[in-house]
Design a protein around this motif. Sequence first.
Motif, mmCIF file in Angstrom:
data_model
loop_
_atom_site.group_PDB
_atom_site.id
_atom_site.type_symbol
_atom_site.label_atom_id
_atom_site.label_comp_id
_atom_site.label_asym_id
_atom_site.label_seq_id
_atom_site.Cartn_x
_atom_site.Cartn_y
_atom_site.Cartn_z
ATOM 1 N N VAL A 189 0.853 -1.191 0.000
ATOM 2 C CA VAL A 189 0.000 0.000 0.000
ATOM 3 C C VAL A 189 0.891 1.243 0.000
ATOM 4 O O VAL A 189 2.089 1.164 0.269
ATOM 5 C CB VAL A 189 -0.945 0.040 1.232
ATOM 6 C CG1 VAL A 189 -1.811 -1.211 1.292
ATOM 7 C CG2 VAL A 189 -0.164 0.230 2.525
ATOM 8 N N LEU A 208 -12.379 -1.721 -1.490
ATOM 9 C CA LEU A 208 -11.141 -1.172 -2.041
ATOM 10 C C LEU A 208 -10.782 -1.825 -3.376
ATOM 11 O O LEU A 208 -11.237 -2.929 -3.690
ATOM 12 C CB LEU A 208 -9.995 -1.380 -1.057
ATOM 13 C CG LEU A 208 -10.184 -0.734 0.322
ATOM 14 C CD1 LEU A 208 -8.993 -1.051 1.223
ATOM 15 C CD2 LEU A 208 -10.363 0.784 0.198
ATOM 16 N N ASP A 264 -5.846 0.920 -4.513
ATOM 17 C CA ASP A 264 -5.607 1.137 -3.086
ATOM 18 C C ASP A 264 -4.556 0.187 -2.521
ATOM 19 O O ASP A 264 -3.931 0.479 -1.496
ATOM 20 C CB ASP A 264 -6.915 0.949 -2.305
ATOM 21 C CG ASP A 264 -8.016 1.872 -2.806
ATOM 22 O OD1 ASP A 264 -7.837 3.100 -2.729
ATOM 23 O OD2 ASP A 264 -9.052 1.348 -3.296
#
Length: 391
Positions: A189, A208, A264
């Motif tokens: 991430v 996400l 994401d």
Amino acid sequence: GSSRAPNESSKSAAQPALDVEHAAMVSFSHFTLACGLLGLSVWLQGCLSNDDGVEEGVAEDESGECAPVMLEPPIPGVLGGVDRPKIILGQDIDWPGYAYMGTPPESDFGTEGIGNDIAKGLPSVCDIDVEVTEVRWSDCWGNAVIGDGVATGELHGCMTYTHTFGARNRFCEFSTPILMDNKPAGILVRLDATGKPVIDGNSDLSGLKVVDVVGWAPTADTLALAENKCTKKRFTGFTMVKPTVETGNANNDALKTLLNGDADAMWVYADQVKSYQCGPGVSPNWDCDMWALFGTNFSYVQTGLFGHAKAGTTLALSKKGSGLAEILNPCIEKFLKTKAYYDICKKHGFEDSCFPNEFFPSSNASTLTWELPTDQLTTTCAEGYCPCPVV
């Protein structure tokens, strides 16, 4: 006046057409003869006997007549094996240790890697010929579908593919593995300006977007099989997306998509960032500067994720029903018992991932950071491996 006969002019006009027709018939006859001779030579090759009767590579039908037997799946434009199988295996050159381009003194820019070395070692234990050719990974496996190169028979198979669960098994067969199933997945991430992950390790990824490294394991369909190591629950409710950029390198594409904010999170091997750190002896086709942002702009929030694979890294992925595994497996099993196998594992730094045999020294190697489940990490996000957040 002219001394020509009345129909002489029309005869001379028709003559070129007759000559062309005759030439075409002669060419076709030569072609037919060549095909016939080729077929005869194949039949004779298959039907000539040695002192023991019918020779190797020949079968007898119910009438007792012999017929040639193909020793490997045929490939257009490639002369097959005569008295032993001739296998053509492919690899790309962008995966250090596994599949890369060698540089002097290792080789004069040839294909290199653990798959290449093991494949070329098989003739030492088996009556087989193996050729390794450079291909693109997309020729082997694409976005949840078999690659055109393997599907259409441009080569027999592709090397160093993990035998994952899911889509690959609907299209492909795998050889026996050459490395143990100890190659975990992870989740990358972005980090914010303070160095904290935008999404922490407690997230189940619900709602996400997760970008897939197209063509690579862990495959997109296996994220649903993975367990969050912080919550001990499976990930759910996420949407897998393809990269929004194209650079010619699938891992580059996925990471750029993550850093651009078009995804994401990124589903990827837990050691991929380590593999893509540039240095001496590396011939990268990826963005070294971008991958060097590890621990500053992006980090893992999940490591040590297993459950996506049925077996470890294999020597060959091939078209389902090809029979390639049946040819290779006995040879692989013999080679894994040799000192040459140990030497190859040591050369590429895979001693702890290879199957130990009598030539391996006893090992007390510690578990590598990316192999540890997230709840056992003692590292920081600045080191690239975020621990589970404190609740």
